[in-house]
Design an enzyme around this catalytic site. Structure first.
Site, PDB file in Angstrom:
ATOM      1  N   ASP A   7       5.019 -17.057 -47.669  1.00  0.00           N
ATOM      2  CA  ASP A   7       5.082 -18.230 -48.840  1.00  0.00           C
ATOM      3  C   ASP A   7       5.602 -17.401 -50.044  1.00  0.00           C
ATOM      4  O   ASP A   7       5.016 -17.826 -51.219  1.00  0.00           O
ATOM      5  CB  ASP A   7       4.119 -19.141 -48.724  1.00  0.00           C
ATOM      6  CG  ASP A   7       3.812 -19.771 -47.482  1.00  0.00           C
ATOM      7  OD1 ASP A   7       4.985 -20.088 -46.873  1.00  0.00           O
ATOM      8  OD2 ASP A   7       2.567 -19.757 -46.946  1.00  0.00           O
ATOM      9  N   LYS A  65      10.490 -15.901 -50.422  1.00  0.00           N
ATOM     10  CA  LYS A  65      11.763 -14.990 -49.735  1.00  0.00           C
ATOM     11  C   LYS A  65      12.870 -16.140 -49.691  1.00  0.00           C
ATOM     12  O   LYS A  65      14.258 -15.471 -50.098  1.00  0.00           O
ATOM     13  CB  LYS A  65      11.360 -14.467 -48.371  1.00  0.00           C
ATOM     14  CG  LYS A  65      10.286 -13.624 -48.454  1.00  0.00           C
ATOM     15  CD  LYS A  65       9.904 -13.278 -47.075  1.00  0.00           C
ATOM     16  CE  LYS A  65       9.371 -14.335 -46.277  1.00  0.00           C
ATOM     17  NZ  LYS A  65       7.853 -14.815 -46.759  1.00  0.00           N
ATOM     18  N   GLY A  94       9.063 -21.483 -43.187  1.00  0.00           N
ATOM     19  CA  GLY A  94       9.530 -22.519 -43.787  1.00  0.00           C
ATOM     20  C   GLY A  94      10.321 -21.985 -45.418  1.00  0.00           C
ATOM     21  O   GLY A  94       9.293 -21.249 -46.242  1.00  0.00           O
ATOM     22  N   HIS A  95      11.398 -21.916 -45.376  1.00  0.00           N
ATOM     23  CA  HIS A  95      12.153 -21.445 -46.616  1.00  0.00           C
ATOM     24  C   HIS A  95      12.655 -22.683 -47.432  1.00  0.00           C
ATOM     25  O   HIS A  95      13.494 -23.630 -47.004  1.00  0.00           O
ATOM     26  CB  HIS A  95      13.115 -20.307 -46.205  1.00  0.00           C
ATOM     27  CG  HIS A  95      12.616 -19.050 -45.739  1.00  0.00           C
ATOM     28  ND1 HIS A  95      13.472 -18.207 -45.256  1.00  0.00           N
ATOM     29  CD2 HIS A  95      11.522 -18.646 -45.776  1.00  0.00           C
ATOM     30  CE1 HIS A  95      12.598 -17.251 -44.779  1.00  0.00           C
ATOM     31  NE2 HIS A  95      11.272 -17.496 -45.034  1.00  0.00           N
ATOM     32  N   GLN A 125       7.499 -15.202 -42.847  1.00  0.00           N
ATOM     33  CA  GLN A 125       5.886 -14.730 -42.912  1.00  0.00           C
ATOM     34  C   GLN A 125       5.798 -13.524 -43.912  1.00  0.00           C
ATOM     35  O   GLN A 125       6.679 -13.524 -44.828  1.00  0.00           O
ATOM     36  CB  GLN A 125       5.281 -14.385 -41.578  1.00  0.00           C
ATOM     37  CG  GLN A 125       5.248 -15.615 -40.893  1.00  0.00           C
ATOM     38  CD  GLN A 125       6.395 -15.983 -39.835  1.00  0.00           C
ATOM     39  OE1 GLN A 125       7.015 -14.703 -39.345  1.00  0.00           O
ATOM     40  NE2 GLN A 125       6.772 -17.108 -39.887  1.00  0.00           N
TER      41      GLN A 125
END
Ligand code: IMP
Length: 436
Positions: A13, A16, A40-41, A226
């Site tokens: 988080d 990225k 989750g991006h 991650q």
């Protein structure tokens, strides 16, 4: 500059997605090399927010080939759902390629992830419950089904027949209930047939695509999910994910050789967060932590869980920079710290009365670590519209410089808001290991 890797330097988080998006214009290919839909991006472009779990963020650019490499575990249901969501917003997904060798996350992996976490009771890892660990277990046990099996019903049926009795027994032993659908071989075979038809045009030998793009001297971007501190081997085991987010993971999971990588860009936030269980030496449980969590919208993209928040910690930072061979850094969310009177930075730990600057190799030692802080004066001003380092308040510059010195790698990009344009570009394309 043919191959760059983007890695998280903390516990995930770090932003990225924004980094990848920022660099995307100059690259031809974006490759995910590990993890799955636990990631989750979030990318904000104008009024549009895109949340991607599996499809590499490069999909938002028409010129990019987004690749899901062999090191990723793929839940086809998520992938198809994400495709449909992107299509409905007018995004072309036809160029997305998925490695034939990537492993599948099947319903029994998700059920097992949930059952294991329940059975762990007070010792939960706090997984995202997406079946990531169980799918990687099957890969290592050579029991897994791969993306290529979506196109081969005979092989699928034989593999399911071998795997399912074991899964059923495991789920029963873990005390799971309501798992009949997750181990229904016929239902899973039917799903696989449907998924195969839908995904057929996207399945490819992605190693070949990567190597051909490399030979053409195109710029490839390997997008880690991650973060380094969640790496299976190098993070705070057992509170880690089941893959290798570090830059080395790009070679095993992305199909690029170590000497083909030119740049490793580490991404970090101006403070630290962690989702799920595990040691967090600089964790804040007071009003400042609450304020950072609220201002920084620190809620998990995948699970909706509130992230734990803490001060930045130089100990894992130095370790992550070393481990990844970081050549440049993007620092995100500096704006979130505006208005906090004093900013603390952990520079070392005290363990059993001794000052320790290296990341403790042992989990037991880490559990006894207490933070030793340096205090920095904060800044009042709102900085979301600043676009040059020189225009930042002096105290913000001082904090950024301290982080840079501790990391031993140049901070080349600095983000002051979620939008692509809210970015301060400093040195562009620094030399590899410029500071060594
Ligand atoms: P898993 O990857 O779902 O097995 O979860 C293992 C650990 O990694 C848990 O502590 C999760 O909260 C954490 N984790 C997994 N994916 C992410 C992510 O994308 N961001 C932050 N933490 C994550």
């Amino acid at each position: 500059m043919p191959a760059s890797v983007i890695v998280g330097l903390q516990w995930g988080d770090e932003g990225k997605g924004k980094t990848t998006d920022f660099l995307a214009e100059q690259v031809s290919t974006v490759v995910r090399y590990q993890g799955g839909d636990n990631a989750g991006h979030t990318i904000v472009i104008g009024d549009d927010t895109f949340k991607l779990h599996l499809v590499p963020s490069g999909v938002l650019y028409g010129h990019i080939t987004p690749i899901i490499g062999p090191g990723v575990v793929v839940n086809p249901a998520t992938l198809i759902r994400e495709f449909d969501g992107l299509i409905s917003r007018g995004i072309d997904i036809s160029k997305v390629r998925v490695s034939h060798a990537a492993h599948l996350i099947l319903p029994y992996h998700v059920a097992l992830d949930k059952a294991r976490e329940s059975a762990l009771a007070g010792d939960k890892v706090g997984t995202t419950q997406r079946g990531i660990g169980p799918a990687y277990e099957d890969r290592a046990a050579r029991l897994g089904l791969r993306v290529e099996d979506l196109l081969d019903p005979a092989s699928t049926a034989a593999r399911l027949a071998r795997a399912i009795p074991e899964k059923r027994a495991l789920l029963a032993a873990l005390g799971a209930t309501d798992y009949a659908d997750a181990v229904d071989a016929d239902a899973i075979a039917a799903l696989i047939a449907t998924w195969g038809e839908r995904l057929r045009p996207h399945i490819a030998d992605t190693n070949d695509l990567v190597q051909r793009a490399y030979t053409r001297k195109e710029h490839l971007l390997f997008e880690g999910a991650q973060g380094a501190m969640l790496d299976l081997d190098h993070g705070s085991y057992p509170f880690v994910t089941s893959s290798h987010p570090i830059a080395g993971g790009a070679t095993t999971g992305g199909g690029i050789a170590p000497l083909q990588i030119d740049e490793v860009m580490g991404v970090m936030k101006a403070y630290a967060t962690r989702v799920g269980s595990g040691p967090f030496v600089t964790e804040l449980t007071d009003a400042i932590g609450e304020r950072i969590a609220v201002t920084g919208h620190e809620v998990g993209t995948t699970t909706g869980r509130r992230r734990r928040v803490g001060w930045n910690d130089a100990v894992p930072l130095r370790y992550a920079v070393e481990l990844n061979g970081v050549s440049s850094i993007m620092l995100n969310k500096l704006d979130v710290l505006s208005g906090i009177p004093e900013i603390l930075l952990c520079v070392a730990y005290e363990i059993d009365g001794k000052r320790v600057e290296r990341w403790p190799a042992s989990a037991a030692e880490l559990a006894r670590a207490k933070p030793i802080y340096e205090t920095f004066p904060g800044w009042e001003q709102e900085i979301t519209s600043v676009r040059a380092m020189a225009d930042l308040p002096e105290n913000a510059r001082r904090y950024v410089t301290a982080l840079e010195e501790i990391a031993g790698a140049p901070i080349v990009l600095l983000s002051v808001g979620p939008e692509r344009t809210q970015t301060i570009e400093r040195a562009w394309r620094p030399l590899r290991h410029a500071k060594r």
